[in-house]
Scaffold this motif. Sequence first.
Motif, PDB file in Angstrom:
ATOM      1  N   SER A   1      -3.912   8.475   9.698  1.00 34.14           N
ATOM      2  CA  SER A   1      -3.714   9.846   9.236  1.00 34.14           C
ATOM      3  C   SER A   1      -3.701   9.944   7.723  1.00 34.14           C
ATOM      4  O   SER A   1      -3.274  10.929   7.163  1.00 34.14           O
ATOM      5  N   VAL A   2      -4.172   8.913   7.081  1.00 30.40           N
ATOM      6  CA  VAL A   2      -4.082   8.852   5.624  1.00 30.40           C
ATOM      7  C   VAL A   2      -5.464   9.010   5.023  1.00 30.40           C
ATOM      8  O   VAL A   2      -6.448   8.491   5.541  1.00 30.40           O
ATOM      9  N   LYS A   3      -5.544   9.716   3.894  1.00 33.93           N
ATOM     10  CA  LYS A   3      -6.845   9.897   3.259  1.00 33.93           C
ATOM     11  C   LYS A   3      -7.013   9.029   2.017  1.00 33.93           C
ATOM     12  O   LYS A   3      -8.072   8.460   1.800  1.00 33.93           O
ATOM     13  N   ASN A   4      -5.963   9.004   1.186  1.00 33.56           N
ATOM     14  CA  ASN A   4      -6.069   8.255  -0.074  1.00 33.56           C
ATOM     15  C   ASN A   4      -5.031   7.151  -0.111  1.00 33.56           C
ATOM     16  O   ASN A   4      -3.904   7.346   0.332  1.00 33.56           O
ATOM     17  N   VAL A   5      -5.407   6.000  -0.633  1.00 31.38           N
ATOM     18  CA  VAL A   5      -4.427   4.927  -0.764  1.00 31.38           C
ATOM     19  C   VAL A   5      -4.414   4.322  -2.152  1.00 31.38           C
ATOM     20  O   VAL A   5      -5.404   4.369  -2.875  1.00 31.38           O
ATOM     21  N   PHE A   6      -3.259   3.743  -2.486  1.00 33.66           N
ATOM     22  CA  PHE A   6      -3.116   2.870  -3.643  1.00 33.66           C
ATOM     23  C   PHE A   6      -2.830   1.493  -3.074  1.00 33.66           C
ATOM     24  O   PHE A   6      -1.869   1.304  -2.340  1.00 33.66           O
ATOM     25  N   ILE A   7      -3.680   0.534  -3.408  1.00 33.61           N
ATOM     26  CA  ILE A   7      -3.516  -0.819  -2.907  1.00 33.61           C
ATOM     27  C   ILE A   7      -3.104  -1.720  -4.056  1.00 33.61           C
ATOM     28  O   ILE A   7      -3.799  -1.800  -5.079  1.00 33.61           O
ATOM     29  N   ARG A   8      -1.987  -2.418  -3.883  1.00 33.59           N
ATOM     30  CA  ARG A   8      -1.496  -3.306  -4.923  1.00 33.59           C
ATOM     31  C   ARG A   8      -2.468  -4.478  -5.078  1.00 33.59           C
ATOM     32  O   ARG A   8      -2.857  -5.108  -4.106  1.00 33.59           O
TER      33      ARG A   8
ATOM     34  N   PHE B   1       3.530  10.137  -5.312  1.00 28.40           N
ATOM     35  CA  PHE B   1       2.443   9.169  -5.244  1.00 28.40           C
ATOM     36  C   PHE B   1       2.143   8.602  -6.626  1.00 28.40           C
ATOM     37  O   PHE B   1       2.001   7.390  -6.805  1.00 28.40           O
TER      38      PHE B   1
ATOM     39  N   SER C   1       2.502   4.787  -8.068  1.00 28.67           N
ATOM     40  CA  SER C   1       1.357   4.079  -8.642  1.00 28.67           C
ATOM     41  C   SER C   1       1.704   3.539 -10.022  1.00 28.67           C
ATOM     42  O   SER C   1       1.432   2.372 -10.336  1.00 28.67           O
TER      43      SER C   1
ATOM     44  N   VAL D   1       0.854  -1.184   0.000  1.00 26.97           N
ATOM     45  CA  VAL D   1       0.000   0.000   0.000  1.00 26.97           C
ATOM     46  C   VAL D   1       0.892   1.237   0.000  1.00 26.97           C
ATOM     47  O   VAL D   1       1.933   1.253   0.652  1.00 26.97           O
ATOM     48  N   HIS D   2       0.509   2.251  -0.757  1.00 28.02           N
ATOM     49  CA  HIS D   2       1.166   3.538  -0.544  1.00 28.02           C
ATOM     50  C   HIS D   2       0.086   4.612  -0.522  1.00 28.02           C
ATOM     51  O   HIS D   2      -0.989   4.447  -1.117  1.00 28.02           O
ATOM     52  N   ALA D   3       0.334   5.670   0.204  1.00 26.07           N
ATOM     53  CA  ALA D   3      -0.727   6.643   0.433  1.00 26.07           C
ATOM     54  C   ALA D   3      -0.140   7.994   0.790  1.00 26.07           C
ATOM     55  O   ALA D   3       1.030   8.109   1.128  1.00 26.07           O
ATOM     56  N   ILE D   4      -0.982   9.012   0.691  1.00 28.08           N
ATOM     57  CA  ILE D   4      -0.564  10.357   1.072  1.00 28.08           C
ATOM     58  C   ILE D   4      -1.044  10.610   2.489  1.00 28.08           C
ATOM     59  O   ILE D   4      -2.252  10.570   2.775  1.00 28.08           O
ATOM     60  N   GLN D   5      -0.091  10.846   3.364  1.00 24.45           N
ATOM     61  CA  GLN D   5      -0.416  11.123   4.759  1.00 24.45           C
ATOM     62  C   GLN D   5      -0.538  12.621   4.934  1.00 24.45           C
ATOM     63  O   GLN D   5       0.284  13.380   4.414  1.00 24.45           O
ATOM     64  N   ARG D   6      -1.565  13.048   5.668  1.00 25.92           N
ATOM     65  CA  ARG D   6      -1.734  14.501   5.833  1.00 25.92           C
ATOM     66  C   ARG D   6      -1.537  14.957   7.269  1.00 25.92           C
ATOM     67  O   ARG D   6      -1.223  16.103   7.522  1.00 25.92           O
ATOM     68  N   THR D   7      -1.799  14.067   8.223  1.00 31.46           N
ATOM     69  CA  THR D   7      -1.518  14.417   9.626  1.00 31.46           C
ATOM     70  C   THR D   7      -0.706  13.286  10.237  1.00 31.46           C
ATOM     71  O   THR D   7      -0.919  12.129   9.878  1.00 31.46           O
ATOM     72  N   PRO D   8       0.136  13.494  11.185  1.00 31.51           N
ATOM     73  CA  PRO D   8       0.540  14.753  11.795  1.00 31.51           C
ATOM     74  C   PRO D   8       1.359  15.658  10.875  1.00 31.51           C
ATOM     75  O   PRO D   8       1.509  16.844  11.135  1.00 31.51           O
TER      76      PRO D   8
ATOM     77  N   TYR E   1       3.270   7.764   2.647  1.00 29.37           N
ATOM     78  CA  TYR E   1       3.260   6.587   3.515  1.00 29.37           C
ATOM     79  C   TYR E   1       3.430   5.334   2.655  1.00 29.37           C
ATOM     80  O   TYR E   1       2.821   5.206   1.591  1.00 29.37           O
TER      81      TYR E   1
ATOM     82  N   GLN F   1       3.683   0.968   2.923  1.00 37.09           N
ATOM     83  CA  GLN F   1       3.580  -0.238   3.737  1.00 37.09           C
ATOM     84  C   GLN F   1       4.269  -1.358   2.959  1.00 37.09           C
ATOM     85  O   GLN F   1       3.901  -1.633   1.815  1.00 37.09           O
TER      86      GLN F   1
ATOM     87  N   GLU G   1       6.489  -0.014   7.967  1.00 29.65           N
ATOM     88  CA  GLU G   1       5.948   1.225   7.417  1.00 29.65           C
ATOM     89  C   GLU G   1       7.039   2.267   7.322  1.00 29.65           C
ATOM     90  O   GLU G   1       7.850   2.409   8.230  1.00 29.65           O
TER      91      GLU G   1
END
Lengths: 260, 100
Positions: B56-63, A163, A167, A92-99, A104, A106, A144
Amino acid sequence: MTITVINSLPSFSSLRTPIDDENVRIAQDGENNELYYYSARRKVTARPEAISISGFGQVLGEYDVYVSQKSLIFYSREQDKGLSVPYNLITVHAIQRTPSVGLYLQLERIPLTIAAAEHVNDDTNNADEEEEDENEEEPHDLLELVIEALEGYDTDTDIDQLFSALSDCSALNPDESDSEYGDDSDEDDGGVRVLSSRNEIYGDGHEWITADNVDQFTDIAVEGEDRIVVNVQETENGSNGRFDDAVEDDEQVAKYRRLE
Amino acid sequence: MLFFSFYKTLIDEEVIVELKNDMSIRGTLKSVDQFLNIKLDDISVLDEIKYPHLSSVKNVFIRGSVVRYVHLPAAVVDTTLLEDASRKEAASQAAKAGGR
């Protein structure tokens, strides 16, 4: 494919955007390894922080980040070594906004050890006895990483680009072991073009080869007006399958002549 | 390509993706590709206490290769149609393989 520790950077075949940094080398023979994203001196943190990657050590400090076609690379200039992560390990990869804003990641199936002196937190589900032995390796459930955003830069654009690059490259590296139906039917062809199945001559998947579309079939060559040459490859058990009778010489080529 | 096309019809629906590492992520399906890689927006992790990592994450890409299940709202799926289409697709795949 597993994570590998590298001591020098690979060469890349091309760059998506112009990069003015002598650390990034482009080679003519960098076989199909396009660099999708590059950023120097990014702060990367791991969770749990005490985690140590076998053969590499802790993920601490600044790394040059390369998102290349073949793998994701974190390279430390100070230590002159880096990590090459194949995309099949990035679940998984994602955009973390907080803190804070960051990218991000995984990862799975990373050989990890937890530094003997520290216990990360009391909720870890592994037995404490195992963690105390620094030499003990066991594939963890999750590693992570967070690539922190650049400060004073167009943060959102940079993170969005990172990101997107991840992808795109992940999509370029599908798992080979998965038999994604519909995708690899050609791999099992053995070079033999199936014109019809046993039961359904005109069913789904059936296709005629005509003068109009013969160019699309790379294993068939038209010679002159009355000959078609089909490349037949040996099947696993060494036989040429259904084209046994048609093979006239030692080469594995079946030749067909138009009937007069 | 059946399920690729099928997932495309579910874009903007809320789904729950269960991963092979036992984590489940709820979110709005934003995009899918031929390898069934999935992008979700507005995600929340189902067992947040066990997995605080993604809070704390809003959007994800899941393989796609790490997905075990995709849980769909029953109301948006015509299961009879999907079963028929799957059967046809499976038959045509078997026919392709059987002809060798």
